[in-house]
Design a protein around this motif. Structure first.
Motif, PDB file in Angstrom:
ATOM      1  N   UNK A   1      12.443  -6.612 -20.627  1.00 57.17           N
ATOM      2  CA  UNK A   1      11.287  -6.440 -19.944  1.00 57.17           C
ATOM      3  C   UNK A   1      11.678  -5.118 -19.247  1.00 57.17           C
ATOM      4  N   UNK A   2      10.463  -4.380 -19.368  1.00 58.26           N
ATOM      5  CA  UNK A   2      10.292  -3.072 -19.050  1.00 58.26           C
ATOM      6  C   UNK A   2       9.519  -2.968 -17.508  1.00 58.26           C
ATOM      7  N   UNK A   3      10.084  -2.587 -16.421  1.00 62.27           N
ATOM      8  CA  UNK A   3       9.459  -2.655 -15.170  1.00 62.27           C
ATOM      9  C   UNK A   3       9.698  -1.283 -14.297  1.00 62.27           C
ATOM     10  N   UNK A   4       8.698  -0.535 -13.801  1.00 62.51           N
ATOM     11  CA  UNK A   4       8.930   0.746 -13.204  1.00 62.51           C
ATOM     12  C   UNK A   4       8.194   0.429 -11.906  1.00 62.51           C
ATOM     13  N   UNK A   5       8.935   0.292 -10.860  1.00 62.96           N
ATOM     14  CA  UNK A   5       8.576   0.031  -9.508  1.00 62.96           C
ATOM     15  C   UNK A   5       7.798   1.216  -9.105  1.00 62.96           C
ATOM     16  N   UNK A   6       8.041   2.450  -9.557  1.00 60.41           N
ATOM     17  CA  UNK A   6       7.497   3.535  -9.203  1.00 60.41           C
ATOM     18  C   UNK A   6       7.792   3.834  -7.602  1.00 60.41           C
ATOM     19  N   UNK A   7       6.651   4.449  -6.815  1.00 56.59           N
ATOM     20  CA  UNK A   7       6.868   4.684  -5.494  1.00 56.59           C
ATOM     21  C   UNK A   7       6.051   3.456  -4.426  1.00 56.59           C
ATOM     22  N   UNK A   8       5.854   2.429  -5.039  1.00 55.47           N
ATOM     23  CA  UNK A   8       5.063   1.284  -4.911  1.00 55.47           C
ATOM     24  C   UNK A   8       6.046   0.373  -3.863  1.00 55.47           C
ATOM     25  N   UNK A   9       5.724   0.341  -2.307  1.00 56.72           N
ATOM     26  CA  UNK A   9       6.695  -0.392  -1.528  1.00 56.72           C
ATOM     27  C   UNK A   9       6.620  -1.920  -1.800  1.00 56.72           C
TER      28      UNK A   9
ATOM     29  N   UNK B   1       0.887  -1.165   0.050  1.00 61.05           N
ATOM     30  CA  UNK B   1      -0.017  -0.155   0.209  1.00 61.05           C
ATOM     31  C   UNK B   1       0.828   1.213  -0.204  1.00 61.05           C
ATOM     32  N   UNK B   2       0.667   2.035  -1.092  1.00 60.53           N
ATOM     33  CA  UNK B   2       1.688   3.314  -1.183  1.00 60.53           C
ATOM     34  C   UNK B   2       0.807   4.448  -0.395  1.00 60.53           C
ATOM     35  N   UNK B   3       1.374   5.394  -0.115  1.00 61.69           N
ATOM     36  CA  UNK B   3       0.958   6.661   0.341  1.00 61.69           C
ATOM     37  C   UNK B   3       0.163   7.443  -0.412  1.00 61.69           C
ATOM     38  N   UNK B   4       0.710   7.175  -1.586  1.00 59.25           N
ATOM     39  CA  UNK B   4      -0.209   7.992  -2.951  1.00 59.25           C
ATOM     40  C   UNK B   4      -0.982   6.919  -3.450  1.00 59.25           C
ATOM     41  N   UNK B   5      -2.262   7.152  -3.414  1.00 58.16           N
ATOM     42  CA  UNK B   5      -3.192   6.071  -3.840  1.00 58.16           C
ATOM     43  C   UNK B   5      -3.153   5.968  -5.370  1.00 58.16           C
ATOM     44  N   UNK B   6      -2.645   7.141  -6.127  1.00 51.73           N
ATOM     45  CA  UNK B   6      -2.777   7.166  -7.597  1.00 51.73           C
ATOM     46  C   UNK B   6      -1.314   6.446  -8.141  1.00 51.73           C
ATOM     47  N   UNK B   7      -0.565   5.924  -7.151  1.00 56.95           N
ATOM     48  CA  UNK B   7       0.863   5.428  -7.736  1.00 56.95           C
ATOM     49  C   UNK B   7       0.555   4.109  -8.364  1.00 56.95           C
ATOM     50  N   UNK B   8       1.345   3.669  -9.439  1.00 58.41           N
ATOM     51  CA  UNK B   8       1.237   2.445 -10.120  1.00 58.41           C
ATOM     52  C   UNK B   8       2.706   2.159 -10.611  1.00 58.41           C
ATOM     53  N   UNK B   9       2.644   0.714 -10.641  1.00 59.75           N
ATOM     54  CA  UNK B   9       3.896   0.358 -11.193  1.00 59.75           C
ATOM     55  C   UNK B   9       3.505  -0.395 -12.467  1.00 59.75           C
TER      56      UNK B   9
END
Length: 226
Positions: free
Chosen positions: A177-185, A151-159
Protein backbone atom coordinates in the motif's frame (compact mmCIF):
# COMPACT_ATOMS: atom_id res chain seq x y z
CA UNK A 1 -0.59 6.95 -18.64
CA UNK A 2 -2.48 6.38 -15.44
CA UNK A 3 -0.43 7.05 -12.33
CA UNK A 4 -0.48 4.95 -9.19
CA UNK A 5 -2.10 7.81 -7.29
CA UNK A 6 -5.59 6.40 -7.63
CA UNK A 7 -7.19 7.95 -4.57
CA UNK A 8 -6.61 11.42 -3.20
CA UNK A 9 -8.04 12.88 -0.04
CA UNK A 10 -8.60 16.57 0.52
CA UNK A 11 -9.17 17.83 4.05
CA UNK A 12 -12.66 18.98 3.01
CA UNK A 13 -13.61 15.53 1.67
CA UNK A 14 -12.50 13.82 4.85
CA UNK A 15 -14.68 16.16 6.91
CA UNK A 16 -17.64 15.17 4.71
CA UNK A 17 -17.01 11.43 4.95
CA UNK A 18 -16.65 11.54 8.71
CA UNK A 19 -19.82 13.58 9.08
CA UNK A 20 -21.73 11.22 6.76
CA UNK A 21 -20.86 8.09 8.73
CA UNK A 22 -21.56 9.81 12.04
CA UNK A 23 -25.01 10.92 10.89
CA UNK A 24 -25.82 7.49 9.46
CA UNK A 25 -24.90 5.75 12.71
CA UNK A 26 -26.93 8.21 14.76
CA UNK A 27 -29.96 7.70 12.51
CA UNK A 28 -29.76 3.93 12.81
CA UNK A 29 -29.40 4.19 16.57
CA UNK A 30 -32.53 6.32 16.81
CA UNK A 31 -34.56 4.00 14.58
CA UNK A 32 -33.66 0.97 16.71
CA UNK A 33 -35.94 2.23 19.46
CA UNK A 34 -38.95 2.67 17.20
CA UNK A 35 -41.63 0.06 16.63
CA UNK A 36 -42.98 -0.94 13.25
CA UNK A 37 -41.39 0.10 9.96
CA UNK A 38 -38.98 2.99 10.33
CA UNK A 39 -37.07 4.84 7.65
CA UNK A 40 -34.10 2.49 7.98
CA UNK A 41 -35.96 -0.74 8.79
CA UNK A 42 -34.80 -2.32 5.53
CA UNK A 43 -31.46 -0.55 5.23
CA UNK A 44 -28.66 -2.52 3.58
CA UNK A 45 -25.12 -1.65 2.60
CA UNK A 46 -23.51 -3.50 -0.32
CA UNK A 47 -20.27 -3.13 -2.22
CA UNK A 48 -21.37 -2.95 -5.84
CA UNK A 49 -20.48 -2.21 -9.41
CA UNK A 50 -22.83 0.65 -10.25
CA UNK A 51 -24.02 1.27 -13.81
CA UNK A 52 -24.65 4.78 -15.10
CA UNK A 53 -27.61 5.21 -17.45
CA UNK A 54 -26.61 8.83 -18.04
CA UNK A 55 -23.98 11.15 -16.63
CA UNK A 56 -24.13 11.15 -12.79
CA UNK A 57 -27.19 8.85 -12.68
CA UNK A 58 -27.10 5.18 -11.63
CA UNK A 59 -29.96 2.97 -12.75
CA UNK A 60 -28.78 -0.39 -11.39
CA UNK A 61 -25.96 -2.00 -9.43
CA UNK A 62 -24.55 -5.52 -9.18
CA UNK A 63 -23.46 -6.51 -5.68
CA UNK A 64 -20.64 -8.90 -4.81
CA UNK A 65 -23.10 -11.77 -4.48
CA UNK A 66 -23.98 -11.33 -8.16
CA UNK A 67 -27.44 -9.88 -7.44
CA UNK A 68 -28.62 -7.14 -9.81
CA UNK A 69 -30.31 -4.29 -7.96
CA UNK A 70 -32.62 -2.14 -10.06
CA UNK A 71 -32.75 1.23 -8.27
CA UNK A 72 -36.04 3.12 -7.88
CA UNK A 73 -35.63 6.03 -8.16
CA UNK A 74 -32.25 6.16 -9.87
CA UNK A 75 -29.35 7.12 -7.61
CA UNK A 76 -27.46 10.36 -8.13
CA UNK A 77 -23.66 10.26 -8.06
CA UNK A 78 -21.74 13.43 -8.95
CA UNK A 79 -18.51 11.49 -9.35
CA UNK A 80 -19.96 9.09 -11.97
CA UNK A 81 -19.31 11.37 -14.92
CA UNK A 82 -19.36 8.88 -17.82
CA UNK A 83 -22.63 7.41 -19.11
CA UNK A 84 -23.03 3.66 -19.65
CA UNK A 85 -20.06 2.84 -17.39
CA UNK A 86 -19.48 0.75 -14.28
CA UNK A 87 -18.16 2.29 -11.06
CA UNK A 88 -17.10 0.58 -7.84
CA UNK A 89 -19.21 1.93 -4.97
CA UNK A 90 -20.66 1.34 -1.53
CA UNK A 91 -24.44 1.52 -1.85
CA UNK A 92 -26.78 2.20 1.06
CA UNK A 93 -30.38 1.36 0.15
CA UNK A 94 -33.70 0.22 1.51
CA UNK A 95 -34.53 -3.24 0.19
CA UNK A 96 -38.31 -3.14 0.08
CA UNK A 97 -40.76 -5.70 -1.29
CA UNK A 98 -41.15 -4.08 -4.69
CA UNK A 99 -38.16 -1.76 -4.98
CA UNK A 100 -34.56 -1.07 -4.04
CA UNK A 101 -34.63 2.54 -2.85
CA UNK A 102 -31.17 4.19 -2.81
CA UNK A 103 -30.26 6.21 0.28
CA UNK A 104 -26.67 7.12 -0.47
CA UNK A 105 -23.79 5.98 -2.65
CA UNK A 106 -20.08 6.44 -2.01
CA UNK A 107 -17.41 5.84 -4.60
CA UNK A 108 -14.91 3.13 -3.65
CA UNK A 109 -11.45 3.57 -5.07
CA UNK A 110 -10.16 0.73 -7.25
CA UNK A 111 -6.42 0.38 -6.66
CA UNK A 112 -4.38 -1.02 -9.53
CA UNK A 113 -0.76 -1.83 -8.79
CA UNK A 114 2.08 0.02 -10.44
CA UNK A 115 5.41 -1.71 -11.02
CA UNK A 116 9.01 -0.46 -11.19
CA UNK A 117 8.48 2.63 -9.04
CA UNK A 118 11.79 4.32 -8.07
CA UNK A 119 12.54 3.63 -4.40
CA UNK A 120 13.06 7.31 -3.60
CA UNK A 121 9.45 8.10 -4.63
CA UNK A 122 7.80 5.33 -2.57
CA UNK A 123 5.77 6.60 0.39
CA UNK A 124 4.51 4.22 3.09
CA UNK A 125 3.15 6.53 5.77
CA UNK A 126 1.10 4.62 8.38
CA UNK A 127 -2.64 3.97 8.35
CA UNK A 128 -4.91 2.38 10.95
CA UNK A 129 -5.96 -0.99 9.56
CA UNK A 130 -9.52 -2.17 10.25
CA UNK A 131 -10.28 -5.19 8.05
CA UNK A 132 -9.83 -6.93 4.70
CA UNK A 133 -12.01 -9.46 2.92
CA UNK A 134 -12.39 -11.10 -0.45
CA UNK A 135 -15.64 -10.33 -2.23
CA UNK A 136 -18.10 -13.21 -2.55
CA UNK A 137 -17.43 -13.41 -6.29
CA UNK A 138 -13.63 -13.37 -5.64
CA UNK A 139 -13.32 -10.42 -8.00
CA UNK A 140 -11.97 -7.94 -5.44
CA UNK A 141 -9.90 -7.82 -2.29
CA UNK A 142 -11.59 -5.12 -0.20
CA UNK A 143 -9.84 -2.99 2.41
CA UNK A 144 -11.14 -0.85 5.24
CA UNK A 145 -8.69 1.41 7.06
CA UNK A 146 -8.40 4.86 8.57
CA UNK A 147 -6.12 7.75 7.70
CA UNK A 148 -5.28 10.65 9.97
CA UNK A 149 -6.40 14.01 8.71
CA UNK A 150 -7.14 17.61 9.64
CA UNK A 151 -7.20 21.11 8.25
CA UNK A 152 -3.88 21.91 6.60
CA UNK A 153 -2.39 25.38 6.30
CA UNK A 154 -2.09 24.77 2.56
CA UNK A 155 -5.63 24.44 1.16
CA UNK A 156 -4.26 22.54 -1.85
CA UNK A 157 -2.53 19.89 0.27
CA UNK A 158 -3.66 16.30 -0.36
CA UNK A 159 -2.70 12.89 0.87
CA UNK A 160 -2.52 10.04 -1.60
CA UNK A 161 -3.39 6.34 -1.51
CA UNK A 162 -2.14 3.92 -4.17
CA UNK A 163 -0.80 0.42 -4.72
CA UNK A 164 2.66 -0.86 -5.63
CA UNK A 165 3.75 -4.24 -6.99
CA UNK A 166 7.00 -5.28 -5.31
CA UNK A 167 7.31 -8.56 -7.22
CA UNK A 168 5.29 -11.08 -9.20
CA UNK A 169 5.96 -14.72 -10.09
CA UNK A 170 3.87 -17.43 -11.78
CA UNK A 171 2.53 -18.46 -8.34
CA UNK A 172 2.54 -15.32 -6.18
CA UNK A 173 2.36 -11.54 -6.14
CA UNK A 174 3.66 -9.13 -3.50
CA UNK A 175 1.83 -5.83 -3.22
CA UNK A 176 2.36 -2.81 -0.98
CA UNK A 177 0.00 0.00 0.00
CA UNK A 178 1.30 3.41 -1.02
CA UNK A 179 0.38 6.25 1.35
CA UNK A 180 1.70 9.79 1.23
CA UNK A 181 0.47 11.81 4.23
CA UNK A 182 1.97 14.96 2.68
CA UNK A 183 1.49 18.01 4.94
CA UNK A 184 -1.95 16.99 6.19
CA UNK A 185 -2.01 17.16 10.02
CA UNK A 186 -3.02 14.05 11.97
CA UNK A 187 -5.84 15.42 14.12
CA UNK A 188 -8.55 12.79 13.67
CA UNK A 189 -9.35 9.65 11.69
CA UNK A 190 -11.37 9.20 8.50
CA UNK A 191 -12.32 5.79 7.12
CA UNK A 192 -11.21 4.73 3.64
CA UNK A 193 -12.67 1.87 1.61
CA UNK A 194 -10.69 0.51 -1.34
CA UNK A 195 -10.95 -2.47 -3.68
CA UNK A 196 -8.12 -4.29 -5.45
CA UNK A 197 -9.15 -6.21 -8.60
CA UNK A 198 -7.64 -9.64 -8.03
CA UNK A 199 -9.29 -12.09 -10.46
CA UNK A 200 -8.52 -9.75 -13.34
CA UNK A 201 -4.78 -9.65 -12.62
CA UNK A 202 -3.81 -12.37 -10.13
CA UNK A 203 -6.05 -15.37 -10.80
CA UNK A 204 -4.66 -18.54 -9.22
CA UNK A 205 -1.83 -16.77 -7.35
CA UNK A 206 -1.01 -16.34 -3.68
CA UNK A 207 -1.46 -12.65 -2.96
CA UNK A 208 0.55 -10.90 -0.24
CA UNK A 209 -0.23 -7.32 0.71
CA UNK A 210 1.94 -5.23 3.06
CA UNK A 211 0.75 -2.01 4.64
CA UNK A 212 2.38 0.20 7.21
CA UNK A 213 0.42 0.83 10.42
CA UNK A 214 1.20 2.82 13.55
CA UNK A 215 2.09 -0.49 15.23
CA UNK A 216 4.42 -1.58 12.43
CA UNK A 217 4.06 -3.38 9.11
CA UNK A 218 1.02 -5.63 8.66
CA UNK A 219 1.00 -8.43 6.10
CA UNK A 220 -2.13 -9.96 4.57
CA UNK A 221 -2.25 -13.16 2.52
CA UNK A 222 -5.01 -14.52 0.30
CA UNK A 223 -5.17 -17.47 -2.10
CA UNK A 224 -6.86 -16.27 -5.28
CA UNK A 225 -9.07 -18.95 -6.88
CA UNK A 226 -8.40 -20.21 -10.41
Amino acid sequence: MKTMMDWRISTHRCHFLLAFFTCLCLSCETESYETGDGKYSYLRADFVEAHTSTEKEVDYAVNDDGETLQLTPHAQAKWATVADSMYRALLYYNKEKTANVPISMMRVSVLKARENVPSDSIKTDPVTFESSWMSANAKYLNLSFYVKTGKADDENAIQTIGLLCDSITPTSVNLRLYHDQSTIPEYYSARVYASIPIMENYKGKELHLALQTYQGEKNLSYAIPH
